[in-house]
Motif scaffolding. Structure first.
Motif, PDB file in Angstrom:
ATOM      1  N   VAL A 154       0.837  -1.201   0.000  1.00  0.00           N
ATOM      2  CA  VAL A 154       0.000   0.000   0.000  1.00  0.00           C
ATOM      3  C   VAL A 154       0.875   1.256   0.000  1.00  0.00           C
ATOM      4  CG1 VAL A 154      -1.713   1.304   1.320  1.00  0.00           C
ATOM      5  CG2 VAL A 154      -1.862  -1.194   1.172  1.00  0.00           C
ATOM      6  N   ARG A 155       0.509   2.191  -0.861  1.00  0.00           N
ATOM      7  CA  ARG A 155       1.202   3.481  -0.861  1.00  0.00           C
ATOM      8  C   ARG A 155       0.454   4.471   0.012  1.00  0.00           C
ATOM      9  NH1 ARG A 155       3.208   1.493  -5.618  1.00  0.00           N
ATOM     10  NH2 ARG A 155       5.350   2.120  -6.068  1.00  0.00           N
ATOM     11  N   CYS A 156       1.215   5.218   0.789  1.00  0.00           N
ATOM     12  CA  CYS A 156       0.640   6.217   1.670  1.00  0.00           C
ATOM     13  C   CYS A 156       1.693   7.278   1.945  1.00  0.00           C
ATOM     14  CB  CYS A 156       0.141   5.575   2.969  1.00  0.00           C
ATOM     15  SG  CYS A 156       1.366   4.575   3.811  1.00  0.00           S
ATOM     16  N   LEU A 157       1.366   8.224   2.785  1.00  0.00           N
ATOM     17  CA  LEU A 157       2.330   9.239   3.179  1.00  0.00           C
ATOM     18  C   LEU A 157       3.031   8.812   4.464  1.00  0.00           C
ATOM     19  CD1 LEU A 157       0.376  12.556   2.567  1.00  0.00           C
ATOM     20  CD2 LEU A 157       2.160  11.555   1.130  1.00  0.00           C
ATOM     21  N   ALA A 282       5.802   3.251  -0.614  1.00  0.00           N
ATOM     22  CA  ALA A 282       5.070   1.999  -0.458  1.00  0.00           C
ATOM     23  C   ALA A 282       5.362   1.377   0.903  1.00  0.00           C
ATOM     24  CB  ALA A 282       5.451   1.026  -1.568  1.00  0.00           C
ATOM     25  N   SER A 283       4.459   0.540   1.359  1.00  0.00           N
ATOM     26  CA  SER A 283       4.595  -0.074   2.677  1.00  0.00           C
ATOM     27  C   SER A 283       5.836  -0.952   2.793  1.00  0.00           C
ATOM     28  CB  SER A 283       3.347  -0.891   3.012  1.00  0.00           C
ATOM     29  OG  SER A 283       3.083  -1.851   2.005  1.00  0.00           O
ATOM     30  N   ALA A 352       3.662  -5.422   3.907  1.00  0.00           N
ATOM     31  CA  ALA A 352       2.585  -5.356   2.926  1.00  0.00           C
ATOM     32  C   ALA A 352       1.323  -5.936   3.547  1.00  0.00           C
ATOM     33  CB  ALA A 352       2.951  -6.145   1.665  1.00  0.00           C
ATOM     34  N   VAL A 353       0.205  -5.704   2.873  1.00  0.00           N
ATOM     35  CA  VAL A 353      -1.063  -6.286   3.308  1.00  0.00           C
ATOM     36  C   VAL A 353      -1.275  -7.585   2.541  1.00  0.00           C
ATOM     37  CG1 VAL A 353      -3.559  -5.978   3.440  1.00  0.00           C
ATOM     38  CG2 VAL A 353      -2.045  -4.015   3.784  1.00  0.00           C
ATOM     39  N   LEU A 376      -2.917   0.532   6.729  1.00  0.00           N
ATOM     40  CA  LEU A 376      -2.656  -0.190   5.483  1.00  0.00           C
ATOM     41  C   LEU A 376      -3.804  -1.110   5.084  1.00  0.00           C
ATOM     42  CD1 LEU A 376       1.106  -1.182   5.924  1.00  0.00           C
ATOM     43  CD2 LEU A 376       0.136   0.897   4.918  1.00  0.00           C
ATOM     44  N   VAL A 377      -4.512  -1.659   6.062  1.00  0.00           N
ATOM     45  CA  VAL A 377      -5.570  -2.615   5.728  1.00  0.00           C
ATOM     46  C   VAL A 377      -6.712  -1.945   4.967  1.00  0.00           C
ATOM     47  CG1 VAL A 377      -7.211  -4.285   6.626  1.00  0.00           C
ATOM     48  CG2 VAL A 377      -4.920  -4.148   7.618  1.00  0.00           C
ATOM     49  N   PRO A 378      -7.301  -0.843   5.477  1.00  0.00           N
ATOM     50  CA  PRO A 378      -8.295  -0.158   4.644  1.00  0.00           C
ATOM     51  C   PRO A 378      -7.676   0.448   3.397  1.00  0.00           C
ATOM     52  CG  PRO A 378      -7.843   1.107   6.639  1.00  0.00           C
ATOM     53  CD  PRO A 378      -7.201  -0.229   6.814  1.00  0.00           C
ATOM     54  N   GLY A 379      -6.355   0.699   3.448  1.00  0.00           N
ATOM     55  CA  GLY A 379      -5.678   1.189   2.254  1.00  0.00           C
ATOM     56  C   GLY A 379      -5.771   0.211   1.098  1.00  0.00           C
TER      57      GLY A 379
END
Length: 430
Positions: A154-157, A282-283, A352-353, A376-379
């Motif tokens: 998952v990509r996030c900030l 990415a995670s 990662a998820v 990450l899970v809802p991501g």
């Protein structure tokens, strides 16, 4: 869309290995079947990254305990080198039994039937699709289900919580919500966190997924049309989004100059040194930062919202080559990898998820931070992958140099993307 990953820290790998030693190997993809392979070996190939370490280490060990089948991986090579050799491996007379595949190439491999259609295995094993996140069926194409998604990065900030608090800037949300976290909110925070060239508010242009995330969240289809024949990044939503990304540097000065981001691990050094307050990543990077950030608190936040709030995750994708010598045992190995038990090993490493929903509940941080790893899970539910084409690699080779000129300020996004559109669409429709 797969991109390079950072090295896995030793602490995370040892933790995952310990988990493998104690895991109860009671099930496969459905969580209630044992692998039935006899004593033997499987060959595998992939590139050098933390996911590869886990698949060849703890996950392979867990599978071996219940199947008496040992995984014999080929020596891992850098991501770029693997991209030049995977076709040779598939076309050869003795390909590995299991291969990791850059998701950009799935349509090509599927259309040429270079990998095995897994649907018969799904039916035979009674696989329950409801046990998996929707991305499981991303690999289902007209020519068959010729790849297996085992997880998503998952990509996030990633953000420096200490800097936010020091500058009195409200923290980003902990959930996937656009409330008080729009593009304008993100830009306002980046401006408040920028101190000339000593401290930058954000870095998002260096992650190649930004060419999918921001156009999609701006209301467009992303880089390519749904049918894979049009270069929709050159449509108005894409042009506007990519100019917005570039203007973080060129107009607002909250992002470093493009040239400063080009050296190897430049972004990583800027973040770990406290000179970048927010980065898009990415995670799979979590373990690296858990091991290398020493002087501040950091955490995870969702990408800011506009018309939509999508992230584009890196798909952890595996195939069984059509010429594999041991396809049945290869399937049993992959079946274990997507089981609750196998997937938990991926989750417990904090990289990662896993595609298995139940396994995703085991997700945890590999170190003290990030506290908000459950984001990450809802991501995974907010994922939007790049639309598949028959020539993604060729298209990327054409348009990405033009985007770099936009980031450098040599061209506007409108000029760069419209100029290259014809060449890209010719490549997509060969």
């Amino acid at each position: 869309m797969t991109s390079r990953s950072l090295p896995m820290n030793r602490r995370a790998f040892l933790a995952a290995t310990a988990a493998a030693a104690s895991v109860t190997v009671a099930g496969c993809a459905k969580g209630d079947n044992k692998a039935q392979g006899g004593a033997g070996t499987l060959s595998s190939a992939g590139w050098d990254d933390p996911i590869n370490d886990l698949m060849n280490g703890p996950i392979a060990e867990g599978f071996a305990k219940q199947s008496e089948t040992t995984l014999r991986p080929q020596a891992a090579v850098p991501f770029g080198d693997f991209q030049t050799r995977f076709r040779t491996l598939l076309a050869g007379g003795q390909p590995p039994d299991v291969m990791r595949l850059n998701d950009d190439f799935l349509v090509e491999v599927s259309d040429k039937k270079l990998s095995t259609d897994l649907e018969p295995y799904f039916k035979e094993s009674g696989l329950d699709r409801s046990a998996f996140f929707p991305i499981f069926d991303w690999a289902k194409l007209p020519s068959g289900h010729r790849g297996l998604v085992t997880g998503t990065q998952v990509r996030c900030l990633f953000y420096n919580k200490t800097l936010f608090e020091k500058e009195g800037v409200p923290l980003p949300p902990k959930d996937w919500t656009g409330d008080h976290w729009s593009w304008d909110d993100f830009l306002a925070a980046a401006k408040a966190l920028t101190k000339g060239t000593d401290q930058y508010g954000a870095i998002i242009s260096s992650d190649t997924a930004c060419e999918e995330i921001w156009p999609s969240n701006n209301g467009g289809p992303g880089t390519f049309s749904e049918d894979g024949t049009k270069f929709t990044l050159a449509d108005d939503p894409g042009v506007e989004a990519m100019q917005w990304v570039a203007d973080l540097t060129l107009k607002h000065h909250v992002q470093p100059a493009w040239g400063e981001l080009l050296p190897d691990q430049a972004v990583e050094r800027l973040f770990t040194s406290g000179r970048a307050a927010m980065i898009l990543s990415a995670s799979s990077s979590i373990a690296y930062y858990a091991d290398n950030v020493k002087d501040f608190e950091w955490d995870l936040a969702p990408v800011p919202a506009k018309e939509q709030q999508y992230q584009t995750g890196g798909v952890v994708l595996y195939i069984i080559p059509s010429k594999a010598k041991n396809p049945d045992d290869a399937w049993k190995y992959l079946d274990y990898a997507i089981s609750e038990e196998g997937g938990a090993l991926l989750a417990e490493a904090g990289l990662a998820v896993p595609v298995n929903k139940k396994a995703a509940e085991s997700l945890k941080s590999p170190g003290e931070y990030p506290k908000n790893i459950k984001l990450l899970v809802p991501g995974a539910e907010h994922n939007k992958n790049i639309n598949s084409t028959k020539a993604t690699a060729a298209a990327v080779a054409l348009y990405r140099p033009q985007l770099e000129r936009v980031y450098a300020g040599d061209l506007t996004a409108g000029k760069a993307l419209s100029d290259i559109r014809g060449q890209v669409e010719s490549a997509l429709n060969v």
